[in-house]
Scaffold this active site. Structure first.
Site, mmCIF file in Angstrom:
data_model
loop_
_atom_site.group_PDB
_atom_site.id
_atom_site.type_symbol
_atom_site.label_atom_id
_atom_site.label_comp_id
_atom_site.label_asym_id
_atom_site.label_seq_id
_atom_site.Cartn_x
_atom_site.Cartn_y
_atom_site.Cartn_z
ATOM 1 N N ALA A 93 23.751 39.860 41.978
ATOM 2 C CA ALA A 93 24.705 40.982 41.906
ATOM 3 C C ALA A 93 24.936 41.585 43.291
ATOM 4 O O ALA A 93 24.068 41.523 44.161
ATOM 5 C CB ALA A 93 24.163 42.044 40.960
ATOM 6 N N ARG A 94 26.117 42.211 43.442
ATOM 7 C CA ARG A 94 26.492 42.810 44.731
ATOM 8 C C ARG A 94 25.403 43.717 45.296
ATOM 9 O O ARG A 94 25.069 43.631 46.474
ATOM 10 C CB ARG A 94 27.745 43.677 44.560
ATOM 11 C CG ARG A 94 29.015 42.909 44.573
ATOM 12 C CD ARG A 94 30.195 43.854 44.432
ATOM 13 N NE ARG A 94 31.426 43.093 44.384
ATOM 14 C CZ ARG A 94 32.623 43.613 44.173
ATOM 15 N NH1 ARG A 94 32.764 44.904 43.981
ATOM 16 N NH2 ARG A 94 33.693 42.855 44.157
ATOM 17 N N ASP A 95 24.870 44.611 44.450
ATOM 18 C CA ASP A 95 23.910 45.580 44.990
ATOM 19 C C ASP A 95 22.620 44.900 45.432
ATOM 20 O O ASP A 95 22.004 45.295 46.416
ATOM 21 C CB ASP A 95 23.646 46.732 43.999
ATOM 22 C CG ASP A 95 23.221 46.270 42.629
ATOM 23 O OD1 ASP A 95 23.721 45.223 42.172
ATOM 24 O OD2 ASP A 95 22.388 46.946 42.003
#
Ligand SMILES: Cc1cc2nc3c(=O)[nH]c(=O)nc-3n(C[C@H](O)[C@H](O)[C@H](O)COP(=O)(O)OP(=O)(O)OC[C@H]3O[C@@H](n4cnc5c(N)ncnc54)[C@H](O)[C@@H]3O)c2cc1C
Length: 598
Positions: free
Chosen positions: A304-306
């Protein structure tokens, strides 16, 4: 009156050059503002004025490329609005407002069909239906798109529709203050950015659709002159509440450049599409280590991006970054023809800058992309100040602690329609700013603007502007802790002093616009720092090194408002409960697939 007869109070007052009477003033001409005005016009409210800081049709919305979500089920008929809502709550780590999520996801199939009817050039399936694909994390393919120019196509369509409906539009106006008595909105004050004329708008209803606040960070994906937090800061000063400002989405791969090199500097923070990782791009630190093996051995670069953004930030913070504060993203194991075919824009961009993606890595670092927080509103987009609405990226509540790609364009048109419908039921002619407010708020404010233009202080406007952006990056960035956040608030107090001593320039100058923005950015910075300090947990895009776990007791929203005597206060409230239909979709346990990077 001779100047010798003026009291100190009189000197600070200045009348407006122009008074404009209108029933509904829409501040912002991106997707959200345009869609609201269309709804109003279609419901017979013709006394509407839309305004923006730029030319008609030029708003940040045009920069959105990837797509817009709505459960049409073109490719995956089993998809539904309720599953879309469940995905949104999951990605938002359950601090979204379930009501608002439901509003957006329920509306979207109709909003997409309507955009199609109005002429948006959606990409289509062989059968001629609106095509849909994965975009970021979703359980089904529900992102509609128009090639790689979705935002531009959507805004052009809305502008054409608004013109058909003869909705008046005014360009190059900057609103600097909303005129409210704290409970009731009466209008707005601002200036014409071309002539420098001071403008007073009498309007009983004001819709703030003025964008977000990601550009308050020094590395960001927005244009420098947009997303500086005008919307939330204007609402806050008028007595409305802000919410969840600490949730800022950092995209893992923005361009990391030598900021002193004039050829590269404008590219700082610009997006390097996720598709580079989707097509096999590998991340290496300055020591040549493929570091995602340590952070996410299964998902690696496709997490995921985070997660990926945090991993890069940790590498840089621990001295394993490049001189430009980034890491390397390498696709050179792919052959040139493949890269040119699959990533033509990226290939060309770097080629022009003298970097050959087919034989060498590019430098990337996380970049501020989207502020999930914003103005607290009810289910129709209305704030706690009667007559003041906030929608689109200016509002809070839909995205929770993290935003699903494709959901923000959706939010603009969904809430535009909902707010427009609601406002149409209450409008009964132009508002009037009461004389006492003109005397006590508007005229002193105009006096302050004129005084600011004449100010010839020690500090350069752009230096102060950059100082705030650096402060946000260094103190409220990806990796947060008590010490850094508290130091950020101390530093902010010093910068606030500097703003009183800025050399500004006339109202028609860029420096004046940026000086006004600095005022807005200070409110944003304070609320982000305070919220991040108060949220003693890690959730979604908000990561505290000293509180690295999610805390179920903190499934709450943080609200900020101005205290009676000035100063910012905050309180928390628990989030609402999803409806039975959404709960059922949640119970079905649809999984977000992070591997679909496009
Ligand atoms: C690089 C990038 C790519 C993106 N890609 C996607 C995507 O693929 N899908 C998706 O869903 N979302 C995407 N987003 C997010 C999405 O583009 C925005 O959230 C959305 O367009 C915001 O629309 P808006 O109408 O709320 O505001 P904006 O389009 O930002 O419009 C704001 C308007 O307010 C005006 N304004 C601002 N301040 C003032 C003031 N003080 N006085 C007067 N007028 C003012 C501006 O001039 C402008 O007209 C992306 C964002 C970025 C940065």
């Amino acid at each position: 009156m001779r100047s010798s007869e003026m009291t100190a109070d009189d000197k600070r007052r200045e009348p407006a050059s122009e008074h404009i009477d209108v029933s509904v003033l829409v501040i912002g001409a991106g997707g959200a503002g345009a869609r609201t005005a269309i709804e109003l016009a279609e419901r017979g409210v013709d006394d509407v004025l839309v305004l923006g800081k730029r030319n008609h049709g030029d708003a940040h919305t045009t920069w959105a490329r990837g797509g817009i979500n709505g459960a049409l089920g073109t490719r995956d008929p089993e998809d539904s609005w309720a599953i879309h809502a469940a995905d949104t709550l999951n990605e938002g780590h359950f601090v979204n407002d379930p009501n608002k999520v439901e509003t957006v996801t329920k509306q979207m199939p109709d909003r997409l069909r309507e955009l199609d009817e109005w002429g948006m050039d959606f990409s289509r399936t062989d059968g001629g239906d609106i095509d849909q694909r994965f975009f970021g994390a979703q359980s089904f393919r529900r992102t509609a798109f128009a090639g790689d120019h979705t935002g531009e196509s959507m805004l052009n369509t809305l502008v054409d529709r608004a013109q058909e409906l003869e909705i008046p539009y005014r360009e190059n106006v900057m609103i600097t203050k909303l005129l409210s008595d704290g409970d009731q909105l009466h209008g707005a004050a601002g200036f014409d950015m071309e002539s420098g004329d001071l403008l007073l708008f009498n309007a009983g209803t004001v819709v703030l659709a003025a964008g977000g606040y990601a550009a308050t960070y020094n590395r960001h994906t927005s244009r420098d002159d947009e997303n500086n937090g005008d919307g939330p800061a204007l609402a806050y000063a008028a007595g409305a509440e802000l919410m969840d400002m600490e949730f800022v989405q950092f995209h893992p791969t923005g361009m990391a450049v030598d900021e002193n090199d004039p050829e590269w500097e404008p590219w700082s923070g610009r997006l390097v599409t996720e598709a580079v990782r989707g097509e096999g791009g590998r991340l290496f630190n300055a020591d040549g280590e493929r570091f995602m093996e340590r952070y996410s051995p299964d998902q690696m670069e496709l997490d995921a991006r985070d997660v990926v953004a945090r991993a890069i930030a940790e590498e840089v913070a621990n001295g394993r970054g490049t001189d430009n504060g980034g890491v390397y993203l390498d696709l050179s194991h792919r052959d040139r023809a493949f890269i040119r075919e699959r990533l033509p824009r990226m290939y060309e961009r770097f080629q022009k800058l003298g970097v050959d993606m087919a034989s060498e890595p590019v430098e990337v670092a996380p970049t501020a992309h989207y502020g999930m927080g914003g103005v607290a509103v009810d289910r129709y987009g209305e704030t706690s100040v009667d007559g003041l609405y906030a929608i689109g990226e200016t509002m809070a509540g839909v995205h929770g602690a993290n935003r699903l790609g494709g959901n923000s364009l959706a939010e603009t048109v969904a809430f535009g329609a909902v707010a427009g419908e609601q406002i149409a039921q209450r409008v009964d002619g132009p508002g009037t700013v009461p004389t006492r407010l003109v005397r006590s708020v508007a005229e002193p404010h105009f006096g302050d603007l004129s005084e600011m233009a004449d100010r010839d202080g020690e500090y350069d406007v752009m230096a102060v502007f950059t100082e705030i952006q650096d402060l946000m990056w260094n103190h409220a960035g990806i990796l947060r802790d008590t010490e850094t956040l508290e130091a950020g608030l101390d530093r902010l107090a010093e910068v606030r002093q500097q703003t009183k001593e800025m050399r500004v320039g006339p109202m028609t100058a860029d420096s004046f616009e940026f000086a006004v923005d600095i005022g807005f950015m200070i409110t944003i910075a304070e609320s982000v720092l305070r919220g991040a300090l108060q949220r003693t947990e890690s959730r979604g895009a908000h990561y505290r090194r000293d509180y690295p776990e999610i805390d179920s007791d903190f499934q709450k929203n943080i609200y900020f408002e101005m205290a009676d005597l000035g100063g910012m206060t905050s309180h928390t409230e628990p989030v609402g409960t999803p409806s039975p239909a959404v709960q059922e979709a949640l119970d079905e346990g649809h999984e977000l697939d992070y591997h679909q990077l496009e």
